[in-house]
Design an enzyme around this catalytic site. Structure first.
Site, mmCIF file in Angstrom:
data_model
loop_
_atom_site.group_PDB
_atom_site.id
_atom_site.type_symbol
_atom_site.label_atom_id
_atom_site.label_comp_id
_atom_site.label_asym_id
_atom_site.label_seq_id
_atom_site.Cartn_x
_atom_site.Cartn_y
_atom_site.Cartn_z
ATOM 1 N N CYS A 197 94.655 -12.375 69.166
ATOM 2 C CA CYS A 197 93.582 -11.390 69.348
ATOM 3 C C CYS A 197 94.161 -9.993 69.538
ATOM 4 C CB CYS A 197 92.706 -11.761 70.537
ATOM 5 S SG CYS A 197 91.716 -13.231 70.243
ATOM 6 N N CYS A 351 105.981 -2.559 64.002
ATOM 7 C CA CYS A 351 104.608 -3.083 64.058
ATOM 8 C C CYS A 351 104.076 -2.779 65.457
ATOM 9 C CB CYS A 351 104.578 -4.578 63.730
ATOM 10 S SG CYS A 351 105.486 -5.605 64.881
#
Ligand SMILES: [Zn+2]
Length: 393
Positions: A197, A351
């Site tokens: 999530c 990232c």
């Protein structure tokens, strides 16, 4: 399938309790006997996050006598969109403490047990053994498999839930009466394949949809009413607004609960079992990881680098490192990213936290860019060490 109640009834309810739980008491299936069972019940909620929030709040309101909460994390602003057991003034506070305070406010008759520790192979058996039922609200595969294994080895049922974007799943795993999580998912997904999530997002209210199913099943198991979600997987699609359930069979070959189990005690290392990053990625980053401060210095000194953000476009929109070019990880996996890479500049990948860029780094190095590096800790460490004024997510 109906199952016998998990818990014996408490001797009696006090006058206060009768007043508080009157709307339960007048439901024939629950009644005095059911409410007394809830009073005697000991339920542990693993995680006071997205699923743990509604689960703990409704378990408390329902009158579960002893409610354990285990979480070692701290409330962050980005939690408040869905973790409704915490409020603005709880930011920076231990989640287990914050959750316990809300539970006490909802129902002071509940005995809250705070486990302000990380659940590990060293403590999971001892902690679980103090409870009748576990509600699993964890968000990572390593803990999920550990919760499952511990519950099966202890012969305890648990209510599992999982959420991602608009999709949720829930089930009850109880090896004595049905399948376990390993029967459904014998192998963890390859590292990096299933986004969390934190990477992919989750609709806040989805937590309530799945968390309330978990509490519903917990109450049914504790009081022995209804048809529990044993041997069935509930699948919820919030965009289509559809619930469906599919049969899950006990796998006779299950390594844990099958006929000839090979897993007869907890694994030594669940993180390794689930592989936080793949072996190739782990190899690629070794000696090829830079810090945010080093990246900043490279930029300040005008080094000729090509900085690539391998996250998704909507993540890039929230926060990005100045000078970064967006090329999502998928383009590295399908090979289209490679033709976009300059041959004459050093490749620096990043990232959000370093896992995806590690996977991309392995691909880039394999393609011959041997001096490529990645940013350890990703954009999160950039914000933390270089520019704390930027938002995180
Ligand atoms: Zn199994």
């Amino acid at each position: 399938m109906s199952l016998p109640p998990l818990v014996e009834p408490a001797a009696e309810l006090t006058v206060d309790e009768v007043r508080r739980y009157s709307r339960h008491l007048i439901i024939p299936d629950v009644g005095m006997a059911g409410q007394k069972r809830l009073k005697n019940a000991k339920v542990l909620c693993v995680g006071a996050g997205g699923l743990g929030s509604p689960a703990l709040m409704y378990l408390a309101a329902a009158g579960v006598g002893t409610l354990g909460v285990i979480d070692f994390d701290i409330v962050d602003e980005s939690n408040l969109q869905r973790q409704i057991i915490h409020g603005q003034s709880d930011v920076g506070r231990l989640k287990a403490e914050s959750a316990a305070a809300t539970v006490r406010e909802i129902n002071p008759l509940v005995d809250v047990v705070v486990h302000n520790v990380a659940l590990t192979t060293d403590n999971v058996m001892e902690i679980f053994s103090g409870y009748d039922l576990i509600v699993d609200g964890t968000d990572n595969f390593a803990t999920r498999y550990m919760v499952n294994d511990a519950a099966v080895l202890l012969g305890k049922p648990y209510v599992w839930g999982s959420i991602y974007r608009f999709d949720g799943q829930a089930s009850v795993f109880w090896a004595e009466h049905g399948p376990c999580y390993r029967c459904l998912y014998p192998e963890p997904p390859p590292p990096g394949m299933v986004p969390s999530c934190a990477e992919g997002g989750v609709l806040g209210v989805l937590c309530a949809s799945i968390g309330s199913i978990q509490v519903n099943e917990a109450i049914k198991l504790l009081t022995g009413i209804g048809d529990p979600l044993v041997g069935r997987l509930m699948i919820y699609d919030a965009l289509e607004m559809k619930y469906r359930d599919v049969k899950v069979r006990k796998d006779p070959e299950c390594v844990l609960c099958g006929k000839n189990p090979t897993v007869t005690e907890l694994l030594e290392d669940y993180e390794a079992f689930c592989g936080v990053v793949s072996d190739e990625a782990a190899q690629a980053v070794s000696g090829s990881t830079i810090t945010a401060a080093e990246l900043k210095a490279m930029q300040d000194e005008g080094e000729d680098i090509f900085l690539i953000d391998v996250r998704e476009p909507n993540e890039y929109e929230i926060v990005s490192i100045p000078g970064a070019t967006l090329i999502p990880k998928g383009e590295f996996l399908n090979g289209t990213a490679l033709e976009k890479l300059p041959q004459d500049r050093r490749i620096v990948l990043h990232c959000k936290s370093g896992a995806r860029s590690a996977e991309a780094l392995a691909i880039v190095k394999n393609a011959g860019f041997t001096d490529a590096v990645h940013l350890g800790g990703g954009v999160l460490s950039w914000v933390k060490t270089v520019d704390p004024s930027l938002p995180t997510y």
